[in-house]
Design a protein around this motif. Sequence first.
Motif, PDB file in Angstrom:
ATOM      1  N   HIS A  17       0.838  -1.212   0.000  1.00  0.00           N
ATOM      2  CA  HIS A  17       0.000   0.000   0.000  1.00  0.00           C
ATOM      3  C   HIS A  17       0.869   1.257   0.000  1.00  0.00           C
ATOM      4  N   HIS A  19       0.955   5.077  -2.234  1.00  0.00           N
ATOM      5  CA  HIS A  19       0.405   5.950  -3.289  1.00  0.00           C
ATOM      6  C   HIS A  19       1.538   6.665  -4.010  1.00  0.00           C
ATOM      7  N   HIS A 201      -9.783   0.784   0.190  1.00  0.00           N
ATOM      8  CA  HIS A 201      -9.623   1.572   1.407  1.00  0.00           C
ATOM      9  C   HIS A 201     -10.919   1.459   2.215  1.00  0.00           C
ATOM     10  N   HIS A 224      -5.816  -0.149   5.158  1.00  0.00           N
ATOM     11  CA  HIS A 224      -5.908   0.271   6.570  1.00  0.00           C
ATOM     12  C   HIS A 224      -6.810  -0.672   7.370  1.00  0.00           C
ATOM     13  N   ASP A 281       1.803   3.948   3.138  1.00  0.00           N
ATOM     14  CA  ASP A 281       0.668   4.705   2.587  1.00  0.00           C
ATOM     15  C   ASP A 281       1.208   5.809   1.674  1.00  0.00           C
TER      16      ASP A 281
HETATM   17 ZN   LIG Z   1      -3.966   4.754   1.089  1.00  0.00          ZN
END
Ligand SMILES: [Zn+2]
Length: 335
Positions: A17, A19, A201, A224, A281
């Motif tokens: 995970h 971005h 998500h 998450h 993240d």
């Molecule tokens: Zn995320």
Amino acid sequence: MCLSRTELNQLPKIELHCHLDGSISMATIRVLAEKAGISIPEADEALRLKITAPESAESLLDYLAPFDFVLPMLQTQEALELAAYDLISQAKADHVRYIEVRFAPTLHTAGGLSLEQVVVAVTKGLAKGEADFAVKSNALLCGMRHESVATVMTVVDLFSKGELTHVAGFDLAGGEADGYVSGFTSVLETVKERGIPMTLHAGECGCAQNVMDAIKLGATRIGHGVAIKDMPDKWAELIDKKITLEMAPTSNIQTKAIDKAENYPFKTLFDAGVRVTINTDNRTVSDTTLTDEYVKLADWLGFDEAVFRQVARYAFEASFMSPQQRADLADEFIK
Ligand SMILES: [Zn+2]
Ligand SMILES: O=c1[nH]cnc2c1ncn2[C@@H]1O[C@H](CO)[C@@H](O)[C@H]1O
């Protein structure tokens, strides 16, 4: 005995995970701003304030503010390729062996790129990164939760374009409302019918039911998912279905998904047998590295090497790797 930072850094890692738009190094942001003709602060400290989550963040929406600053710089194929390459170089420094890089193609069309062109540029950067840094990767395509169902479908349709490679899974990102999943039922049913791997998500807004809704509609992984701490009666179902949670300690505290480190549910979930994994993240927005996240968990929870190896095994098993990637990495993660 506690592992040192160096020992934690050296452990072979998988990151599920991360971005793209939240993980571009400051040096590369300067290059991209110059190329885009966008003026940005000269002093690093001033620039850092623009590209990292505000310390005063009270919610996921506050946390997401820095994305508006960087997205205008990510509107050409050259910029997207550079950003992806830059991220792979950062993954290398964390001893990441495989990473899934996610982004929302629709956020990169303001300069005239088609959705396909966006994906091609990112995967080109990933491939160059693999050639130079020996870090394997795939792209995950995000629909944004504020977008219409029709727009999100245009992202889902990208998976049917034969010419795209290294496109491994689908996600929904952006601000999270209680009960949001039901608004995307038709899209998610299509994703499932087409056999597209799905991670969503969910559970960043204190809404544990979103996690269960996402699983019901076909997500095998949850971005998450920390709110599931509030529904212990559902953990057996997660374990039974081998659902994997992509947790990100720094981000989860910045978004206020969890109020403080003492309440971080990683160990409770791990000890119960829930498949939890460690992720950044957003390296830049959260001002972190995967090594930093390992160090945090080791400090907070006293984890030893066996725990980190088990967590990496969970990530390996839940990843959307190709059969070839899986075969190449099996020896490192399955002992
Ligand atoms: Zn995320
Ligand atoms: O933790 C998160 N939760 C929800 N959405 C996020 C998170 N981090 C980033 N994005 C959103 O995903 C988009 C595509 O990469 C980013 O532009 C950002 O708006």
